[in-house]
Design a protein around this motif. Structure first.
Motif, PDB file in Angstrom:
ATOM      1  N   GLU A   1       0.493  -1.102   0.219  1.00 53.05           N
ATOM      2  CA  GLU A   1       0.216  -0.169  -0.014  1.00 53.05           C
ATOM      3  C   GLU A   1       0.651   1.717   0.391  1.00 53.05           C
ATOM      4  N   ASN A   2       2.442   1.187   0.185  1.00 53.37           N
ATOM      5  CA  ASN A   2       2.911   2.249   0.531  1.00 53.37           C
ATOM      6  C   ASN A   2       3.557   3.058  -0.947  1.00 53.37           C
ATOM      7  N   PRO A   3       2.727   4.329  -1.253  1.00 56.17           N
ATOM      8  CA  PRO A   3       3.194   4.752  -2.679  1.00 56.17           C
ATOM      9  C   PRO A   3       4.837   4.804  -3.320  1.00 56.17           C
ATOM     10  N   ALA A   4       6.036   4.599  -2.311  1.00 58.01           N
ATOM     11  CA  ALA A   4       6.853   4.714  -2.613  1.00 58.01           C
ATOM     12  C   ALA A   4       7.104   2.616  -3.332  1.00 58.01           C
ATOM     13  N   VAL A   5       6.540   1.781  -2.612  1.00 51.67           N
ATOM     14  CA  VAL A   5       6.698   1.041  -3.207  1.00 51.67           C
ATOM     15  C   VAL A   5       5.561  -0.104  -5.096  1.00 51.67           C
ATOM     16  N   ILE A   6       4.124   0.767  -4.515  1.00 54.89           N
ATOM     17  CA  ILE A   6       3.991   1.248  -5.504  1.00 54.89           C
ATOM     18  C   ILE A   6       4.923   1.132  -7.099  1.00 54.89           C
ATOM     19  N   LEU A   7       5.250   2.871  -7.309  1.00 57.75           N
ATOM     20  CA  LEU A   7       6.140   3.313  -8.005  1.00 57.75           C
ATOM     21  C   LEU A   7       7.507   2.437  -8.335  1.00 57.75           C
ATOM     22  N   ALA A   8       7.922   1.588  -7.310  1.00 55.10           N
ATOM     23  CA  ALA A   8       9.220   0.738  -7.839  1.00 55.10           C
ATOM     24  C   ALA A   8       8.536  -0.542  -8.060  1.00 55.10           C
ATOM     25  N   GLY A   9       7.195  -0.879  -8.061  1.00 54.20           N
ATOM     26  CA  GLY A   9       6.990  -2.046  -8.285  1.00 54.20           C
ATOM     27  C   GLY A   9       6.428  -1.483  -9.846  1.00 54.20           C
ATOM     28  N   ALA A  10       5.935  -0.668 -10.420  1.00 52.49           N
ATOM     29  CA  ALA A  10       5.797  -0.262 -11.637  1.00 52.49           C
ATOM     30  C   ALA A  10       7.547   0.197 -12.257  1.00 52.49           C
ATOM     31  N   ASN A  11       8.010   0.186 -11.932  1.00 49.18           N
ATOM     32  CA  ASN A  11       9.166   0.635 -12.291  1.00 49.18           C
ATOM     33  C   ASN A  11       8.970   2.105 -13.115  1.00 49.18           C
TER      34      ASN A  11
END
Length: 251
Positions: free
Chosen positions: A78-88
């Motif tokens: 749910e963390n925004p940074a994790v979402i971004l990293a997961g989507a490159n």
């Protein structure tokens, strides 16, 4: 252009090395060598903004507030940074470095207010934070508050000592009420900022000073307008996130 090239360009007008020691500005997510085909702008990288970036296949998100501020001890999906990293998707966050910059956020805030001429000094000379405006005409603090509400699109503006006559106005974007005495010492009659706590209003009232609270969001969300123009032509598309919004309501 690559993400690193965008970073270098931002660094040329708002050096990241100038940020506060407690801050976390810079390239916080992603690979600097990746191509920045599309850039999405926002004040805060919320979960909704991160999901919008993912859905729109954005290359780079540029925000004012850091997407990672305090150290992460766990990684949640749910963390925004994790979402971004997961989507490159990369993220550049330009926080206090932009607040302090000559021609940066506080200069743009003063320009947006369009009430007078900038003095050639900062409120805090040591950091470069805050600007001083010599008003074109004397106004009451109430009149300045109304003008700021119109210029910045605020939902509401708070002001104390509203009938005070103001010839010189200090501005500090974001949360700057702690600077009101420094502004007064520089000859300001009032300070426009955001996030003003009750005790600061009381202190200012006792010292015959006015503080105008135009909110943290509205005194800083103007970064998206600034960057839209400043970064023009550096990517195939540059746009402000639809989810970049004031999430609070005035009831």
């Amino acid at each position: 252009m690559t993400v690193d090239e965008i970073y270098s360009y931002i660094n040329s007008f708002a050096p990241f090395c100038a940020q506060e020691s407690w801050d976390n500005s810079g390239l916080l997510v992603g690979d600097g060598k990746s191509e920045a085909r599309s850039i999405m702008l926002c004040l805060d990288i919320t979960k909704a903004v991160a999901l919008e970036a993912k859905a729109k296949n954005v290359s780079l998100v540029i925000s004012h507030h850091p997407v990672i501020f305090s150290p992460l001890k766990a990684l949640s999906p749910e963390n925004p940074a994790v979402i971004l990293a997961g989507a490159n998707i990369s993220a550049i966050c330009m926080h206090t470095s932009f607040d302090f910059a000559n021609g940066g956020l506080n200069d743009f805030l003063a320009k947006k207010l369009n009430l007078g001429v900038l003095a050639n000094e900062a409120i805090d000379e040591a950091s470069g934070l805050g600007r001083i405006i010599k008003l074109d005409k004397e106004m009451t603090a109430r009149e300045i508050a109304k003008a700021a509400k119109q210029a910045l699109g605020c939902k509401t503006v708070r002001v104390n000592n509203a009938d005070k006559k103001v010839s010189t106005l200090g501005v500090v974007s974001g949360s700057g009420a702690n600077y009101f005495r420094l502004a007064a010492n520089k000859g300001c009659d009032a300070l426009l900022t955001g996030d003003v706590k009750h005790d600061k209003f009381i202190d200012a009232q006792n010292e015959n000073f006015s503080i105008i609270d135009a909110s943290h969001y509205y005194t800083e969300n103007i970064i998206t307008e600034f960057l839209t123009e400043k970064l023009k032509g550096l990517a195939e598309e540059i746009f402000v996130a639809c989810e970049n919004k004031d999430i609070t309501e005035t009831i």
